[in-house]
Enzyme design. Structure first.
Site, PDB file in Angstrom:
ATOM      1  N   ARG A 125       0.826  -1.212   0.000  1.00  0.00           N
ATOM      2  CA  ARG A 125       0.000   0.000   0.000  1.00  0.00           C
ATOM      3  C   ARG A 125       0.861   1.263   0.000  1.00  0.00           C
ATOM      4  NH1 ARG A 125      -1.887   3.865   3.465  1.00  0.00           N
ATOM      5  NH2 ARG A 125      -3.963   4.666   3.014  1.00  0.00           N
ATOM      6  N   ARG A 135      -1.888  -9.843   9.649  1.00  0.00           N
ATOM      7  CA  ARG A 135      -1.298  -9.533   8.341  1.00  0.00           C
ATOM      8  C   ARG A 135       0.136  -9.063   8.508  1.00  0.00           C
ATOM      9  NH1 ARG A 135      -5.669  -6.323   5.492  1.00  0.00           N
ATOM     10  NH2 ARG A 135      -4.019  -6.086   3.987  1.00  0.00           N
ATOM     11  N   ASP A 161     -13.805   4.851   1.740  1.00  0.00           N
ATOM     12  CA  ASP A 161     -14.213   4.152   2.963  1.00  0.00           C
ATOM     13  C   ASP A 161     -15.124   4.990   3.851  1.00  0.00           C
ATOM     14  OD1 ASP A 161     -12.688   2.025   2.196  1.00  0.00           O
ATOM     15  OD2 ASP A 161     -11.260   2.127   3.855  1.00  0.00           O
TER      16      ASP A 161
HETATM   17  C1  LIG Z   1      -2.667   3.754   7.363  1.00  0.00           C
HETATM   18  C2  LIG Z   1      -3.532   2.876   6.507  1.00  0.00           C
HETATM   19  C3  LIG Z   1      -3.080   1.608   6.145  1.00  0.00           C
HETATM   20  C4  LIG Z   1      -3.862   0.791   5.336  1.00  0.00           C
HETATM   21  N1  LIG Z   1      -3.389  -0.428   4.975  1.00  0.00           N
HETATM   22  C5  LIG Z   1      -4.105  -1.214   4.147  1.00  0.00           C
HETATM   23  C6  LIG Z   1      -3.600  -2.472   3.716  1.00  0.00           C
HETATM   24  O1  LIG Z   1      -2.512  -2.872   4.089  1.00  0.00           O
HETATM   25  N2  LIG Z   1      -4.346  -3.231   2.885  1.00  0.00           N
HETATM   26  C7  LIG Z   1      -5.578  -2.816   2.444  1.00  0.00           C
HETATM   27  O2  LIG Z   1      -6.216  -3.540   1.669  1.00  0.00           O
HETATM   28  N3  LIG Z   1      -6.094  -1.624   2.822  1.00  0.00           N
HETATM   29  C8  LIG Z   1      -5.376  -0.827   3.670  1.00  0.00           C
HETATM   30  N4  LIG Z   1      -5.884   0.371   4.079  1.00  0.00           N
HETATM   31  C9  LIG Z   1      -7.242   0.748   3.661  1.00  0.00           C
HETATM   32  C10 LIG Z   1      -7.290   1.120   2.236  1.00  0.00           C
HETATM   33  O3  LIG Z   1      -6.242   2.014   1.909  1.00  0.00           O
HETATM   34  C11 LIG Z   1      -8.644   1.745   2.002  1.00  0.00           C
HETATM   35  O4  LIG Z   1      -9.651   0.802   2.351  1.00  0.00           O
HETATM   36  C12 LIG Z   1      -8.916   2.103   0.573  1.00  0.00           C
HETATM   37  O5  LIG Z   1      -7.764   2.414  -0.121  1.00  0.00           O
HETATM   38  C13 LIG Z   1      -9.878   3.284   0.520  1.00  0.00           C
HETATM   39  O6  LIG Z   1      -9.182   4.422   0.852  1.00  0.00           O
HETATM   40  P1  LIG Z   1      -9.780   5.794   1.346  1.00  0.00           P
HETATM   41  O7  LIG Z   1      -9.030   6.839   0.606  1.00  0.00           O
HETATM   42  O8  LIG Z   1     -11.249   5.827   1.291  1.00  0.00           O
HETATM   43  O9  LIG Z   1      -9.419   5.826   2.890  1.00  0.00           O
HETATM   44  P2  LIG Z   1      -8.019   5.785   3.648  1.00  0.00           P
HETATM   45  O10 LIG Z   1      -6.998   5.058   2.893  1.00  0.00           O
HETATM   46  O11 LIG Z   1      -8.322   5.352   5.027  1.00  0.00           O
HETATM   47  O12 LIG Z   1      -7.563   7.341   3.662  1.00  0.00           O
HETATM   48  C14 LIG Z   1      -8.202   8.305   4.464  1.00  0.00           C
HETATM   49  C15 LIG Z   1      -7.244   9.474   4.654  1.00  0.00           C
HETATM   50  O13 LIG Z   1      -7.947  10.541   5.280  1.00  0.00           O
HETATM   51  C16 LIG Z   1      -7.102  11.132   6.259  1.00  0.00           C
HETATM   52  N5  LIG Z   1      -7.976  11.793   7.224  1.00  0.00           N
HETATM   53  C17 LIG Z   1      -8.848  11.221   8.103  1.00  0.00           C
HETATM   54  N6  LIG Z   1      -9.499  12.174   8.804  1.00  0.00           N
HETATM   55  C18 LIG Z   1      -9.042  13.367   8.374  1.00  0.00           C
HETATM   56  C19 LIG Z   1      -9.336  14.710   8.715  1.00  0.00           C
HETATM   57  N7  LIG Z   1     -10.255  15.030   9.653  1.00  0.00           N
HETATM   58  N8  LIG Z   1      -8.684  15.704   8.068  1.00  0.00           N
HETATM   59  C20 LIG Z   1      -7.759  15.436   7.108  1.00  0.00           C
HETATM   60  N9  LIG Z   1      -7.434  14.152   6.741  1.00  0.00           N
HETATM   61  C21 LIG Z   1      -8.064  13.147   7.367  1.00  0.00           C
HETATM   62  C22 LIG Z   1      -6.336   9.946   6.805  1.00  0.00           C
HETATM   63  O14 LIG Z   1      -5.145  10.349   7.462  1.00  0.00           O
HETATM   64  C23 LIG Z   1      -6.058   9.154   5.542  1.00  0.00           C
HETATM   65  O15 LIG Z   1      -4.875   9.534   4.909  1.00  0.00           O
HETATM   66  C24 LIG Z   1      -5.143   1.233   4.892  1.00  0.00           C
HETATM   67  C25 LIG Z   1      -5.601   2.515   5.269  1.00  0.00           C
HETATM   68  C26 LIG Z   1      -4.807   3.338   6.054  1.00  0.00           C
HETATM   69  C27 LIG Z   1      -5.281   4.738   6.432  1.00  0.00           C
END
Ligand SMILES: Cc1cc2nc3c(=O)[nH]c(=O)nc-3n(C[C@H](O)[C@H](O)[C@H](O)COP(=O)(O)OP(=O)(O)OC[C@H]3O[C@@H](n4cnc5c(N)ncnc54)[C@H](O)[C@@H]3O)c2cc1C
Length: 428
Positions: free
Chosen positions: A111, A189, A309
């Protein structure tokens, strides 16, 4: 592809969260000439996580961004199939991906590494990424939407909130706090180097410099998936097992080697050997949380939309969480482009209507895939080894979300005019 009208100032899009949802939305909005500010709460780009999978539906998004595929290729897993074995190491079958080759390329890798490539691409197309910018409040009116960051109020035309599973924006959109539930499962994991595997004759073959391996051992209510990559130098494994503990939405809860071994007590020695070759500081114990589908993803004034998410967490067995987050970002950008700056609420409603049923149907596959493995009758499985193959659904994987959004936008916007009370049907 058209861009926003030249005669007016560009649409100003505020995006929260630099995960795959936020970064994709930002890149796709820049591509359409919008002004984009992306707020990320962390103070630096963090390398957290382990293996993450992008199906061909999101692979095509990566490939549409110049130079990205070339950077991802050396970092990703390359094998033409997944070998299924029983918990006592009887070979069942090999699922070969040939049949879906024409649907496009998949990208599976670390990731943090994949995230780094996408992050760099976002910077290269002019996304203004602001670190240490934790959004504390959201607001929307009939004419604007915005956020409060480090005490400063910043307004735009629209806010796309990709702030992850613990979303603050979700509370604003819903008007109440939506609590996660335990799914009854957790995942051990790990991501690690293969040095120790090479020392054990049981596992040395996995550290093969010439071929990546992908193996899934299946047992009652547990599955153990192992993938090697980067010329046999790296391995990732995930062990999904029953867990009734309280949910904690954390990626960093430490895991313990002997606890992981205990989760598969009578399994083949090779499975125990892989776990015992893992440095304990590389092991994470992650509770799988579940949420009922939300009644809506958009704010009352139709200027704040949840993406990724924040709107819809996925079980890993759907293998679609990250892909669907990227599809959200592309679709939201297309809707905003086609609606134009004066019609943001129309765009936001259309985004929800286009995405919601597809996401819901894809979320369901996380439960059905897991149960097909965990609830299997192993006498039946040994006689019918092909029964464990993952269903590869062309409506999920052979899908171009950008083309789809262009194709259906107009009819969707029209349908919302004739049915202004339309609401998603959140039945999983
Ligand atoms: C640290 C981490 C590790 C992960 N590892 C894996 C993995 O190994 N394998 C896997 O399948 N999925 C993993 N995931 C989940 C996967 O990345 C997500 O399910 C998918 O990519 C959807 O991503 P998203 O952008 O909706 O959310 P996310 O990837 O969770 O990103 C959300 C972002 O919003 C930021 N954020 C939250 N609240 C605020 C706020 N109030 N103000 C500003 N920024 C904010 C967070 O810091 C983060 O960077 C991980 C997620 C994270 C955050």
């Amino acid at each position: 592809m058209s861009s926003v009208e030249d005669s007016s100032r560009p649409l100003k899009v505020l995006i929260v969260g630099a995960g795959f949802a936020g970064l994709t939305a930002a890149i796709e909005c820049r591509k359409r000439g919008f002004d984009v500010i992306l707020f990320e709460g962390n103070s630096s780009r963090r390398q957290l996580g382990d293996i993450i999978s992008f199906g061909s539906n999101s692979g095509r998004i990566f490939r549409s961004w110049p130079g990205v595929e070339e950077k991802l290729d050396p970092k990703c897993h390359h094998s033409d199939g997944l070998d299924f074995r029983t918990y006592d190491d009887e070979f069942l079958c090999r699922q070969v991906w040939d049949a879906e080759a024409e649907w496009g390329k998949r990208f599976n890798g670390h990731r943090g590494e994949i995230h780094g490539v996408v992050w760099d691409h976002a910077l290269s197309v002019g996304v203004d990424i602001r670190l240490s910018s934790k959004v504390q409040e959201y607001f929307e009116t009939d004419t604007e939407a915005g956020v409060v960051v480090n005490g400063e109020k910043i307004a735009g035309d629209v806010v796309l909130a990709g702030d992850g599973v613990r979303s603050l924006a979700r509370t604003i959109v819903l008007g109440f706090e939506d609590k996660p539930k335990s799914s009854g499962y957790a995942v051990y994991r790990a991501w690690m180097g293969t040095e120790k595997l090479k020392e054990d004759p049981l596992t040395a073959w996995l550290a093969d410099p010439n071929t990546d391996h992908h193996v899934g051992w299946l047992g009652p209510d547990v599955h153990f998936l192992v993938a090697t990559l980067q010329n046999g130098t790296a391995m990732s494994w995930v062990l999904t097992h029953k867990d009734e503990a309280d949910v904690e939405e954390s990626w960093s809860a430490p895991g313990y080697i002997e606890e992981a071994v205990k989760a598969i007590p009578n399994w083949a020695p090779i499975c125990h050997a892989i776990i015992r070759a893992t440095p304990e500081d590389r092991l994470v114990d992650w509770k799988l949380v579940f949420r009922d589908p939300l009644p809506t993803w958009i704010g009352p004034k139709r200027r704040i939309a949840l993406i990724g998410d924040a709107a819809h967490p996925f079980l890993p067995t759907s293998i679609q969480g990250a892909s669907q987050s990227m599809e959200d970002g592309v679709t939201a950008a297309v809707c905003l482009e086609l609606a134009g700056k004066d019609n943001v609420p129309e765009a936001i409603r259309a985004y929800e209507k286009i995405r919601y049923p597809r996401v819901l149907a894809t979320q369901r596959t996380g439960v059905t895939n897991r149960d097909a493995w965990h609830k299997a009758d192993f006498d039946y499985v040994r006689k019918n080894p092909e029964s464990v193959k993952l269903p590869r659904l062309d409506w999920i994987l052979n899908f171009d979300c950008e083309k789809h959004a262009y194709d259906v936008y107009k009819e969707t916007a029209e349908s919302l005019k004739t049915d202004p009370d339309w609401k998603p049907n959140p039945v999983l």
